[in-house]
Structures are given as structure tokens and as C-alpha cells.
Design a protein around this motif. Structure first.
Motif, short mmCIF file in Angstrom:
data_model
loop_
_atom_site.label_atom_id
_atom_site.label_comp_id
_atom_site.label_asym_id
_atom_site.label_seq_id
_atom_site.Cartn_x
_atom_site.Cartn_y
_atom_site.Cartn_z
N PHE A 85 0.97 -3.32 -20.01
CA PHE A 85 -0.64 -3.80 -20.10
C PHE A 85 -0.68 -5.11 -20.53
CE2 PHE A 85 0.03 1.05 -18.00
CZ PHE A 85 -0.28 0.01 -16.97
N GLY A 86 -2.04 -5.01 -21.02
CA GLY A 86 -2.64 -6.09 -21.49
C GLY A 86 -1.42 -6.67 -22.73
N GLU A 87 -1.20 -5.81 -23.83
CA GLU A 87 -0.46 -5.93 -24.76
C GLU A 87 0.59 -6.86 -24.54
OE1 GLU A 87 1.94 -2.69 -23.16
OE2 GLU A 87 -1.01 -3.33 -23.42
N PRO A 104 0.02 -11.72 -19.27
CA PRO A 104 -0.51 -11.96 -17.95
C PRO A 104 -0.25 -11.17 -16.95
CG PRO A 104 0.17 -13.97 -19.09
CD PRO A 104 0.69 -13.04 -19.83
N GLU A 135 -2.02 -8.25 -18.10
CA GLU A 135 -3.07 -7.93 -17.80
C GLU A 135 -3.42 -8.19 -16.42
OE1 GLU A 135 -4.10 -11.79 -19.33
OE2 GLU A 135 -3.25 -11.29 -21.90
N GLU A 146 -3.58 -4.70 -15.58
CA GLU A 146 -4.85 -3.39 -15.97
C GLU A 146 -6.50 -3.99 -14.94
OE1 GLU A 146 -5.97 -5.08 -19.85
OE2 GLU A 146 -4.73 -3.61 -20.75
N ARG A 147 -6.11 -5.12 -14.31
CA ARG A 147 -6.96 -5.37 -13.56
C ARG A 147 -6.79 -4.98 -12.45
NH1 ARG A 147 -6.57 -11.08 -15.55
NH2 ARG A 147 -4.85 -11.71 -13.83
N ASN A 158 -5.77 0.67 -24.93
CA ASN A 158 -6.37 -0.86 -24.52
C ASN A 158 -7.71 -0.61 -24.29
OD1 ASN A 158 -3.26 -0.62 -25.10
ND2 ASN A 158 -3.44 -2.34 -23.30
N ILE A 207 -9.64 -0.31 -21.62
CA ILE A 207 -10.36 -1.47 -20.40
C ILE A 207 -11.16 -1.07 -19.80
CG2 ILE A 207 -7.63 -2.14 -19.84
CD1 ILE A 207 -7.31 -0.20 -17.65
#
Length: 702
Positions: free
Chosen positions: A106-108, A111, A114, A117-118, A195, A197
Motif C-alpha cells: 500500500f502507501g509504503e 503512488p 497510495e 489505500e484510497r 499504516n 489509514i
């Protein structure tokens, strides 16, 4: 049942759990949670979800959530990153209240992650599912809910205890469990937040506070991602009488330099974290062992007002180690007490050294230990006590160890350092509820954190009319940076005045200003694009004649036009020169993550050279500002040191309070006075320079 109660139950003590992506291969991470739940006696319903298996480890498996015979409260999602969003939607459709996401990717990873994640967060928020993770290794509670892939859970038993642990590092979960088990320290609940989120450290802590068996919350932090939630947790924990203790990585990280001010360079990330945690009443330890060894110091004993530690020892060398460590942590050794001397003499003990109450090997007797500790606990000259025990703790615990029973709920913190590897004594004292340390350094660090810790600070009130006036000045200037004249108008609103001065736009005006002000004068370029004037030759000091003022104007304008081709040059500020006994730097910064801070340090050319600074969360009150003034070693020179003239340090404190009020101004991003001239006592201070930067569009304050 309250909504908070049902959420806390779903997160930490659910009656049922679905393991989405459970593997039939015991060697895989996704095969561990079922085995761990079984090993540690989870009594709720467990539903492995695997479309390719009918049974896993003797438990019936199901192809999907919608095939389950009942609703579940918690789901552990262990599928590939690309399938997580759909799993979250499935959880919502099945009525799952809370889901932990083990999956990474994911975010790690940048893009692409990320974007995942969204999508996952959007799916959760659309349907009311709360998420822990991604990259969360799971949740462990000592009532058997060992819903985790951490290999440390292969241990046969989970030690029972009252500490909640929240970690941003998944691997540290196992480390803390194993270290605790080796010392007889148990935990009530252990949570890896990943993370963050959705659920943050603060919100998970709120859930832990709902558990009456949770006595303290320990934080292993890599970053502070939601200061507001952490602040709410801190105030709730304070009201509940449950201490928060944090270990945060990053003490050696370079400061986050900002282009606009010295304050940005001097207030490094870690210094800001220190200030925020202290402001919230969260005790920070810098040694990992102290995180899980020190909590008993915070439980039971009342508030402390000083840093005086009495050191009682049965071993001179071990006691000296503790004295050294305490001094290195800025703590004081309590003075010799006549009543303690009398007790020692009555038992035939005449030894001892500076800063030590040495019982000596010959004098190590249970009634002597109890008598000395009792006297220290009653003394108004002592804030905390350390008991250092040598070989007797390993071979004769009845002499100096057993007498410590009954001191766990004393009026003052009691730290115990066992010099040898006395595991039996260590476990006995730990079970008694005492803080037992393996090293002198961790012992001193735990005491420092305990004695320096204060309740969450209250925010001073700032008059609304002052905020409106400052915001009006900020709004009157286009662009982000204010030139010095505009910045001074902001400071005038705050009550921070500078020397008499005049903006001039020609050599003739410069000469007239010199005559009106009287020399000598300082002359400075005025431009919103040139914030640091010294580096580019934009300031000239000690201009002594009218003719020199006229020629200096021409020289400054020519030099700045050449050095800053695109800069807007409004003119030159002609300013009266002033003298004082010293210089300070007062800075303000609204950190996008940490929120507003105020910094005080050595000023002028010394600001970045010696980096003698202290900072607090803004705004501050006058007692806090005085405390800041007293912390700077360089300011000793302005307090009458060796008959030098005394500076107006009270006016410095008032200036800190004034600048910190920018915290209430939404559009203020940074501000700085460097130098702030410290005049003789009773004559105040003068802002010799003025810098203000507005918040950029889209900036988010904490």
C-alpha cells in the motif's frame, strides 16, 4: 451498550472472528493466526475463509463471508493487496464492525499503493467498517484473542498483565511480548496499527481505555500521524488515571530545515516531538527497556515536584553506576538526611559515600531496609527512591529483596535495580508491582521520565480582538512572505516593538530619515523576497552620517538588484541602532503535522552556531515562558553571571508569550525575531528584525 463500547469490543475482544485468506499451509504467515487463536485459548467463534478448503486445522472453512452461519465482529484480512478493497466491501455487506488488514503493498510502495489505500478507505467509510492497518500484524489480548501472524505467539503462554501496547512497528509486537515474558511482565492488549489509514494510535488507545483491566498504555512510535486524536487520548487517559508512556524512534534524525527561518532549522523533528509529547502529558523514554520496565513508577505514587532521588544500595559499585546515570539524565541526588543517618547508626552502619545511602553488606538486614525506605518515603526532601541490590538479590533475597514487599503503592516512585542476573527476585518484585530494571541506564531513564512528566497542559486564552487584528494585517499583504515593514505591523499588534525606523525609497529620503532619527543607524533592504538580509549584503550597521546614509541607500539597492534579479524591492528601512546586554532568537512555526510551536534560543550570529534552544507547543503562558528562559545555558550570562549586567529576562519571557499567540491565527505559518535585543533589567526588549510567513494555500495545520 455505548457505541464506543461495542467498537472497543469488536477491536480488542470480539466474540467472533473471520480469517479472510487463511492458508492450509502452516509455514505461511496466513496459516498462523488460526493456530495462535487455538493455542492461546480463544473461546469465540473462528471462521477461516478459503474457497479452496473445507477444513483448516480441524476447523471448518468457508468459501466467503456470506456463507457464514452468523455475523462476525472482527475480520483479519490476509489476501493480496489488490483484493483487499473487495474484502472490505464484503465485510461491510456481512455486518463486520472492525477489520484488521495484514496485507502489504500500500502507501509504503509509492503512488500505486497510495491509490490502493484510497480505494480501501473509501470502501470502508462508505459502509461504516473501521480498519486497522494495512501492514498490521494483528491484535493480541490476554483473554485469548491472539489474532496475529507474529511468530512470537508460538510461545506457550501469554503473561497476564495490565499494560496496553500500541506499536507502529509490527515486528516490535513480538519483541515486546518476548521481553515481557522473560521478565514476568504481562500485557493486557497489544495492537499493531500499521499504516493507520483509518484507525490511529489515538483511537486505538481510546478503545483500550474502555477496558477496566488496562492500567497503562505503552506506545512504540515511528511518527505522530494524528496529533488531535493523540491529544484526545492523552486527556482521557489523564482523567482515567492511566499513564501514557512512549518510545519514539528518530532521536538522531537531522532537523527539518525550512527555507524561511532559522526556527525551522533549529526545531528538528525530534525536538518538536519531545515538546508535543510533554505538552500532552505523555512520558517519553529513550531506552526501549524502560518502556516496559518503568510503568510501575507511574502507578500509585502521587505527583512529584522535583528531581531529587535518594539512592539506597547494598553494593558501592552498583550504586555509583546509578548515581552517574541519574546525573547524566539531569536528576539530582537527594541530600543526606539526619533521620536516615540515625537509622544507619542504630544498626551499626557507618559506611556510605557522597550521594549514596550505602547499607553495606554487613548492614543488609530486612528491618534496616524497611526503616530506611520508610524514612525516605516520608521526607519532603526526597522526590523518588532507587534501591540498588547486589549479589544478595541472587543468593539471599530474604535480606534486601523481600523487605521491598509492600512498597509498590508508596507515596513516591520506587525504582529497583538488581545488579546481578537475579531472575527469581526480579519476577517476585515485578509480581509485587514494583518497577524493576536490568540496567542502571534504564533505571535512571525511567525515573527521569517519571519525574519530568506533567499533566496535559491547558491552552491559554487569546483575545479574539487580537486574533482578528493580526489576521487583518496578514490578509493585507499579498503573497506568502511579508517584508520587514509589514512583519513589524504584525508584531506591533502582538505588542512586540522595535527601534524607531522609517522606510525610504531614495537616497534623499534616506538622508532625511537619518536626520530625523539620529545616528548611528542600521539600514536594511525591504523586500518580501529577501528574508535573510545578512547573507546577501542587504544590511549595513553603524551608518554614522547623513552623507553615508545616502550613499549606503544607493549601494544596498544596487547590490540587491544584482543579487536578486526577480525580487520586489520596496526600499530600505532606516532604523535607530540600539544596545543591550545580549541577543535572543524567538521563533514561531506551525508544523503541518505537529501543530504550532514556539522556540527560544541564543540569538544573532550565535543562533545556529551554538544551537542553545528550547521549545514548547504554542501558545504558552508566562510561567512556561519563564521556564524556557531558565533552560538556556547561554542566558546565564544575562542573569548577573560574574557581576555582568543583568538583562531583562522577564521581558524576554513576555515576548515569547506574545509571539506564541500566533497559534490562534490560521494564516500564520512562521514568524521570527532574530535578534531580539535584551536590554538591561527593567528596560524591556527590542525586536531588531522581523520575519513573518503566511500559510500557503492548501496547507493543513495540526
Amino acid at each position: 451498550m455505548r457505541d464506543a463500547d461495542t467498537f472497543a469490543r469488536a477491536l480488542l475482544s470480539p466474540g467472533s472472528v473471520a480469517l479472510i485468506g487463511a492458508s492450509t499451509n502452516p509455514k505461511k504467515n496466513t496459516g498462523r493466526p488460526l493456530r495462535f487463536l487455538q493455542r492461546h485459548g480463544y473461546t469465540g467463534a473462528v471462521f477461516p475463509i478459503n474457497p479452496n478448503a473445507l477444513e483448516i486445522d480441524g476447523v471448518r472453512a468457508y468459501p466467503a463471508l456470506d456463507a457464514l452461519p452468523q455475523k462476525v465482529e472482527h475480520a483479519f484480512i490476509m489476501v493480496g493487496a489488490g483484493a483487499v478493497a473487495q474484502s472490505v466491501r464484503d465485510c461491510a455487506a456481512a455486518g463486520v464492525r472492525c477489520a484488521t488488514i495484514l496485507s502489504d503493498g500500500f502507501g509504503e510502495i509509492g503512488p500505486e499503493g497510495e491509490a490502493r489505500e484510497r480505494a480501501v478507505l473509501e470502501a470502508a467509510r462508505a459502509h461504516g467498517v473501521r480498519l486497522l492497518g494495512p501492514n498490521s500484524i494483528g491484535v493480541v489480548t490476554t483473554d485469548g484473542f491472539a489474532c496475529s501472524a507474529n511468530a512470537a505467539l508460538a510461545m506457550p503462554d501469554l503473561p497476564q498483565g495490565g499494560y496496553g501496547v500500541i506499536s507502529q512497528s509490527g515486528s516490535m509486537i513480538g519483541a515486546l511480548l518476548s521481553h515481557g515474558a522473560a521478565r514476568g511482565i504481562g500485557f493486557r492488549s497489544v495492537v499493531s496499527v500499521g499504516n493507520e489509514i483509518d484507525l490511529t494510535v489515538g483511537e486505538v488507545g481510546d478503545a483500550m481505555l474502555e477496558d477496566p483491566r488496562c492500567t497503562a498504555i505503552l506506545l512504540f512510535l515511528e511518527a505522530i500521524k494524528d496529533r488531535s486524536a493523540l491529544a484526545r487520548l492523552a486527556h482521557r487517559a489523564e482523567a482515567a488515571g492511566k499513564p501514557l508512556i512512549a518510545y519514539k524512534l528518530g532521536r538522531s534524525k537531522e532537523g527539518q530545515a525550512l527555507a524561511a527561518s532559522h526556527t525551522g532549522a533549529l526545531s528538528g523533528d525530534d525536538a518538536v516531538v519531545d515538546a508535543v509529547l510533554a505538552h500532552l502529558g505523555i512520558a517519553r523514554v529513550g531506552i526501549l527497556e524502560a518502556l516496559y520496565e518503568a510503568p510501575p513508577l507511574f502507578l500509585g505514587s502521587g505527583p512529584t515536584g522535583g528531581k531529587r532521588v535518594a539512592v539506597v544500595t547494598t553494593t558501592g559499585g552498583g550504586g555509583a553506576m546509578v548515581v552517574d546515570a541519574l546525573a547524566s539524565n539531569g536528576l539530582e541526588i537527594a541530600p543526606d538526611l539526619p533521620e536516615v543517618r540515625a537509622i544507619l547508626a542504630a544498626h551499626g552502619v557507618t559506611g556510605g559515600g557522597h550521594g549514596l545511602i550505602d547499607l553495606t553488606l554487613a548492614g543488609t538486614q530486612p528491618d534496616l531496609v524497611r526503616a530506611v525506605l520508610g524514612a525516605l518515603m516520608k521526607s519532603a526532601a526526597v522526590d523518588a527512591v532507587t534501591m540498588v541490590i547486589g549479589s544478595s538479590s541472587q543468593f539471599h533475597p530474604e535480606l534486601a529483596v523481600a523487605p521491598l514487599r509492600g512498597f509498590a503503592n508508596s507515596s513516591k516512585p520506587l525504582a529497583v535495580y538488581l545488579v546481578p542476573a537475579a531472575d527469581t527476585s526480579r519476577r517476585m518484585l515485578t509480581e509485587e508491582g514494583l518497577a524493576v530494571f536490568r540496567t542502571a541506564e534504564a533505571c535512571a531513564e525511567g525515573l527521569r521520565a517519571r519525574l519530568e512528566r506533567r499533566p496535559p497542559a491547558q491552552t491559554p486564552d487569546i483575545p479574539d480582538d487580537l486574533v482578528r487584528a493580526v489576521e487583518a494585517e496578514l490578509g493585507a499583504t499579498p503573497g506568502r512572505s511579508l517584508d520587514e515593514v509589514a512583519a513589524r505591523q504584525v508584531f506591533d499588534r502582538l505588542g512586540l516593538s522595535g527601534p524607531a525606523g522609517r522606510l525610504v525609497t531614495s537616497a534623499q529620503e534616506a538622508g532625511a530619515a537619518f536626520e530625523a532619527i539620529g545616528g548611528p543607524v542600521a539600514m536594511k533592504i525591504v523586500s518580501p523576497d529577501i528574508l535573510h538580509k545578512t547573507e546577501s549584503g542587504g544590511i549595513v550597521l553603524g551608518v554614522a552620517t547623513k552623507a553615508e546614509a545616502e550613499s549606503t541607500f544607493e549601494a544596498i539597492m544596487a547590490a540587491q538588484q544584482a543579487a536578486h534579479l526577480k525580487a520586489v524591492l520596496r526600499g530600505v528601512l532606516v532604523q535607530q541602532m540600539a544596545e543591550g546586554v545580549g541577543e535572543a532568537l524567538v521563533g514561531y512555526r506551525n508544523d503541518p503535522q505537529m501543530g504550532p510551536i514556539v522556540l527560544l534560543g541564543a540569538g544573532g550570529v550565535l543562533a545556529e552556531l551554538i544551537q542553545d534552544t528550547t521549545l514548547r507547543v504554542a501558545p504558552v503562558d508566562l510561567p512556561t515562558a519563564r521556564e524556557m528562559v531558565g533552560q538556556l545555558r547561554s542566558f546565564t550570562a544575562y542573569a548577573g553571571f560574574r557581576n555582568r549586567p543583568r538583562g531583562d529576562l522577564e521581558a524576554v519571557a513576555r515576548a515569547v508569550v506574545a509571539l506564541s499567540q500566533l497559534a490562534a491565527c490560521e494564516n500564520a505559518a512562521e514568524a521570527e525575531i532574530n535578534p531580539l535585543l535584551i536590554r538591561p533589567e527593567g528596560e524591556g526588549v527590542l525586536a531588531l528584525d522581523a520575519l513573518v510567513v503566511k500559510r500557503a494555500p492548501g496547507d493543513v495545520g495540526a
